[in-house]
Design a protein around this motif. Structure first.
Motif, PDB file in Angstrom:
ATOM      1  N   SER A 119     -19.669  10.201   2.043  1.00  0.00           N
ATOM      2  CA  SER A 119     -18.642  11.243   2.105  1.00  0.00           C
ATOM      3  C   SER A 119     -18.452  11.848   0.719  1.00  0.00           C
ATOM      4  O   SER A 119     -17.880  11.209  -0.168  1.00  0.00           O
ATOM      5  CB  SER A 119     -17.320  10.659   2.589  1.00  0.00           C
ATOM      6  N   PRO A 120     -18.911  13.076   0.513  1.00  0.00           N
ATOM      7  CA  PRO A 120     -19.664  13.905   1.462  1.00  0.00           C
ATOM      8  C   PRO A 120     -21.161  13.795   1.188  1.00  0.00           C
ATOM      9  O   PRO A 120     -21.594  13.744   0.033  1.00  0.00           O
ATOM     10  CB  PRO A 120     -19.183  15.312   1.117  1.00  0.00           C
ATOM     11  N   PRO A 121     -21.996  13.757   2.208  1.00  0.00           N
ATOM     12  CA  PRO A 121     -23.436  13.725   1.983  1.00  0.00           C
ATOM     13  C   PRO A 121     -23.969  15.092   1.560  1.00  0.00           C
ATOM     14  O   PRO A 121     -23.463  16.127   1.997  1.00  0.00           O
ATOM     15  CB  PRO A 121     -24.000  13.315   3.338  1.00  0.00           C
ATOM     16  N   VAL A 122     -24.973  15.066   0.715  1.00  0.00           N
ATOM     17  CA  VAL A 122     -25.549  16.298   0.171  1.00  0.00           C
ATOM     18  C   VAL A 122     -27.068  16.246   0.274  1.00  0.00           C
ATOM     19  O   VAL A 122     -27.685  15.214  -0.013  1.00  0.00           O
ATOM     20  CB  VAL A 122     -25.142  16.477  -1.309  1.00  0.00           C
ATOM     21  N   ILE A 123     -27.659  17.359   0.688  1.00  0.00           N
ATOM     22  CA  ILE A 123     -29.116  17.517   0.668  1.00  0.00           C
ATOM     23  C   ILE A 123     -29.440  18.790  -0.100  1.00  0.00           C
ATOM     24  O   ILE A 123     -28.834  19.844   0.140  1.00  0.00           O
ATOM     25  CB  ILE A 123     -29.706  17.612   2.089  1.00  0.00           C
ATOM     26  N   VAL A 124     -30.373  18.686  -1.027  1.00  0.00           N
ATOM     27  CA  VAL A 124     -30.870  19.855  -1.746  1.00  0.00           C
ATOM     28  C   VAL A 124     -32.366  19.958  -1.509  1.00  0.00           C
ATOM     29  O   VAL A 124     -33.116  19.023  -1.823  1.00  0.00           O
ATOM     30  CB  VAL A 124     -30.592  19.772  -3.258  1.00  0.00           C
ATOM     31  N   ASN A 125     -32.795  21.054  -0.940  1.00  0.00           N
ATOM     32  CA  ASN A 125     -34.215  21.317  -0.723  1.00  0.00           C
ATOM     33  C   ASN A 125     -34.693  22.283  -1.804  1.00  0.00           C
ATOM     34  O   ASN A 125     -34.197  23.401  -1.894  1.00  0.00           O
ATOM     35  CB  ASN A 125     -34.445  21.928   0.657  1.00  0.00           C
ATOM     36  N   VAL A 126     -35.628  21.838  -2.614  1.00  0.00           N
ATOM     37  CA  VAL A 126     -36.140  22.703  -3.680  1.00  0.00           C
ATOM     38  C   VAL A 126     -37.121  23.698  -3.059  1.00  0.00           C
ATOM     39  O   VAL A 126     -38.179  23.319  -2.557  1.00  0.00           O
ATOM     40  CB  VAL A 126     -36.807  21.893  -4.797  1.00  0.00           C
ATOM     41  N   ALA A 127     -36.737  24.964  -3.074  1.00  0.00           N
ATOM     42  CA  ALA A 127     -37.532  26.020  -2.451  1.00  0.00           C
ATOM     43  C   ALA A 127     -38.194  26.868  -3.531  1.00  0.00           C
ATOM     44  O   ALA A 127     -38.603  26.361  -4.576  1.00  0.00           O
ATOM     45  CB  ALA A 127     -36.647  26.863  -1.542  1.00  0.00           C
ATOM     46  N   SER A 128     -38.301  28.163  -3.299  1.00  0.00           N
ATOM     47  CA  SER A 128     -38.937  29.058  -4.265  1.00  0.00           C
ATOM     48  C   SER A 128     -38.666  30.496  -3.848  1.00  0.00           C
ATOM     49  O   SER A 128     -38.548  30.799  -2.651  1.00  0.00           O
ATOM     50  CB  SER A 128     -40.452  28.819  -4.301  1.00  0.00           C
ATOM     51  N   GLY A 129     -38.611  31.378  -4.844  1.00  0.00           N
ATOM     52  CA  GLY A 129     -38.512  32.796  -4.536  1.00  0.00           C
ATOM     53  C   GLY A 129     -39.701  33.288  -3.743  1.00  0.00           C
ATOM     54  O   GLY A 129     -39.614  34.295  -3.016  1.00  0.00           O
TER      55      GLY A 129
END
Length: 215
Positions: A119-129
């Motif tokens: 609490s609170p869970p977090v996800i970060v997806n590394v993307a790209s332009g």
């Protein structure tokens, strides 16, 4: 203390993200395919974990070694072998998607039970332009000049995954970051999104300078 798992954490953006999150007080598990390459992460104070996102058994063992998980950073990615239409084939697409897309799904699905206990869970997806259609169409944007089809399409899929996960699990903060064209300096957006609280954004795409709503 916040427990974070970073994939591809033995070098480059993953290692710099690991360094900054440890400095911010996180306990960081540094996922990497080869534990022998993990000295730099260990020297920072991270716990090196064998993790190959293309291998379900490796993913299951890595997640099984954790007692808690608050933040997942899907950073591991490959550029791929295809740079233009002359060397493009289905195998080039498949290899790139195996890490950049299927790897994100494989690990995220395995991690969801632990994340749901946070609490609170977090996800970060590394993307790209290169995965953002608006950037690909803008001659003034650096991404306009990138022509590698497998990588660009894989990162477009990562953005779509971010939207769909954010819609399906609204209690989590799930966002995508764009590191830009840097080896280690482009971690600002990733780190900022890893540090957000329960009232932080979800379903957004953040560059170092600004957020863009995805859903």
């Amino acid at each position: 203390m916040t427990t974070t798992l970073v994939t591809g954490a033995n070098k480059g953006l993953g290692l710099e993200t690991t360094r900054r999150l440890i400095a911010a007080g996180h306990t960081v598990y540094a996922g990497m395919r080869d534990l022998a390459s993990g000295d730099a992460a260990r020297d920072l104070g991270a716990v090196a974990v064998q993790l190959d996102v293309t291998d379900q058994d490796s993913v299951d063992k890595a997640i099984g070694s954790l007692s808690k998980l608050d933040v997942l950073i899907n950073n591991a990615a490959v550029v791929g072998s295809s740079w233009n239409l002359d060397d493009l084939d289905v195998d080039a697409m498949r290899v790139t998607f195996e890490t950049n897309v299927y790897g994100v799904v494989r690990l995220t699905q395995a991690a969801l039970p632990l994340l749901r206990q946070s609490s609170p869970p977090v996800i970060v997806n590394v993307a790209s332009g290169l995965g953002f259609p608006r950037a690909l169409l803008d001659p003034e944007d650096d991404s306009f000049h990138g022509y590698m089809i497998p990588y660009a399409n894989s990162k477009a899929a990562v953005l779509a995954l971010t939207i769909q996960y954010a819609k399906n699990v609204p209690g989590m903060r799930i966002n995508a970051s764009d590191p830009g064209y840097t080896a280690t300096e482009g971690t600002d957006a990733t780190v900022a999104l890893a540090l957000i609280g329960p009232d932080g954004p979800t379903g957004e795409y953040h560059t170092s300078s600004s957020p863009t709503r995805l859903c």
